[in-house]
Scaffold this motif. Sequence first.
Motif, short mmCIF file in Angstrom:
data_model
loop_
_atom_site.label_atom_id
_atom_site.label_comp_id
_atom_site.label_asym_id
_atom_site.label_seq_id
_atom_site.Cartn_x
_atom_site.Cartn_y
_atom_site.Cartn_z
N CYS A 219 0.81 -1.22 0.00
CA CYS A 219 0.00 0.00 0.00
C CYS A 219 0.85 1.28 0.00
O CYS A 219 1.83 1.39 0.74
N CYS A 222 0.05 2.95 3.88
CA CYS A 222 0.49 2.29 5.12
C CYS A 222 1.67 1.34 4.88
O CYS A 222 2.27 0.85 5.83
N CYS A 243 -6.58 -0.63 -0.45
CA CYS A 243 -6.02 -1.20 0.78
C CYS A 243 -7.16 -1.45 1.75
O CYS A 243 -7.96 -0.55 2.03
N GLU A 245 -6.89 -2.02 4.81
CA GLU A 245 -6.53 -1.52 6.14
C GLU A 245 -6.97 -0.06 6.30
O GLU A 245 -7.58 0.31 7.30
N ASP A 246 -6.62 0.76 5.32
CA ASP A 246 -6.91 2.20 5.45
C ASP A 246 -7.72 2.76 4.27
O ASP A 246 -7.84 3.97 4.12
ZN LIG Z 1 -2.86 0.87 3.39
#
Ligand SMILES: [Zn+2]
Length: 575
Positions: A219, A222, A243, A245-246
């Motif tokens: 990513c 991150c 991503c 995650e974020d």
């Molecule tokens: Zn990310």
Amino acid sequence: MAQSSTETDWVSRFADEVIAEAERRAPGKPVVVASGLSPSGPIHLGNLREVMTPHLVADEIRRRGIEVRHVLSWDDYDRYRKVPAGVEGVDESWAQHIGKPLTSVPAPAGSAYGSWAEHFKAAMVESLAELGVEYDPISQTEQYTTGVYREQVLFAMKHRADIDAVLDQYRTKQKPGGKKPQQKQVDEAELEAAEGSGAAAEDDGSSAEGGYFPYKPYCGQCGKDFTKVTAYDDATTELTYVCTEDEFTETVALSEFNRGKLVWKVDWPMRWAYEGVIFEPSGVDHSSPGSSFQVGGQIVHIFGGEQPIGPMYAFVGISGMAKMSSSKGGVPTPADALKIMEPQLLRWLYARRRPNQSFKIAFDQEIQRLYDEWDKLEAKVADGSVLPADAAAHTRAVRTAAGELPRTPRPMPYRTLASVVDITAGHDEQTLRILSDLDPERPLASLDEVRPRLDRAENWITTQVPADQRTLVREEPDTELLASLDDEGRESLRLLLEGLDSHWSLDGLTTLVYGVPKVMAGLEPDAKPTPELKVAQRTFFALLYRLLVTRETGPRLPTLLLAVGADRVRKLLAA
Ligand SMILES: [Zn+2]
């Protein structure tokens, strides 16, 4: 064709096969063998087989005057999967880096190295140098982030349907995971659990929605690999990922993008084809259907390559390692083994067993027997009575195509050295005196003559032998025990003390301690032992141990007496 006697072992047979295969596949080019190591934590001693097996074969090929390259792939662009337990300078906070490449994770606190991968690589690099292993290191981080595999990445994306079709044959039967297993580990259950928790998809790039892509970006926000490719345009190479995650998302041109990698099951066969690998062994638990070696054997054809000759190697165990410092996470590394044994011995353990045979590396008392066996082999090599297969293993242990490994000039028995440093607690002057007394005809000029073997034996005593098995020579006589002796006991001690000066050598004292009970029984000093005499000898020896070291057993008595020194022996045994 004349075959020398050293060409009869497993190493030679693989070398024959590899050379023939290399001539068929790529005539006139250097032979390529390969190993792969993941610096995801301390690299365990068991994983040394991953390197030693191709090393021994490459070295044999090199000895025959054929150009060979041993590629050691550092899988340092792999994701950081978990925080290993018990590593010094690492705490829970490292969990925030899970999903990043190993080269982007900070090294443990206090490390001299710039990243997690560099830190754990360094110890292995040092051990391999000591073992005389010559190799061509390749950092996968460097390869991917400088675009070395650009063409291969674009090719894999273009042929993703073919790759997906191969992988699909195995998806229903495969077990989760699939990263090239190097060696079953102490924490394997834990590792498999981690891999099972969603890593199956990660390993082959499959995705329930949105099609199959064998490439995974790290990513842009991150730096982790919780990314999903959502679109790819073959014509423009525009790739879009998101991503999880974020929720960061971007569209990049894969023809210029260098922050990602092929998924493992595609990455490995791609590299076989790219490097032209002819020989690469892997862990024995690797022969199951759907394993990356088997799947790779099909995928490699898509890249226009062929699968290497890839024997499965068996488990290498450890016997009796004392609880290690927590900095090692409780598992021994090659550096730990090299602290207690010379590189020749460690090489020999690998050379004498075929890859499919498992064996143990001794950290306990067994190491003394192993060294005895090694010394016997060296003696047979010296007098020419050695068997061909044993001679081959010996040769591979003591030298490489580049030359002889540094050796101990005067290799005294390991168990003797261990006993002496046990008793002297590593006091150099005392150690030199005792070792010189062992064979007064050939005294030692300096301890350097018995190094590095002496240092290894000392490390073994201090790091692996439990305190309750160490030898502590008494400071003061056991007056109570001495006073309780009968006339016969006193007389046997008197005879021993009387003979000390005239028998002050290893051989002399051996004759003396066995001889005293014979004289007490009215026999000649060279009399054949009877069962009654053996009992008397055992009783006498036990008495000596109790008076000298307050135990019933200890190092061999002649060595012990030499180590304690004549004056102190007199002080402790005078009734
Ligand atoms: Zn990310």
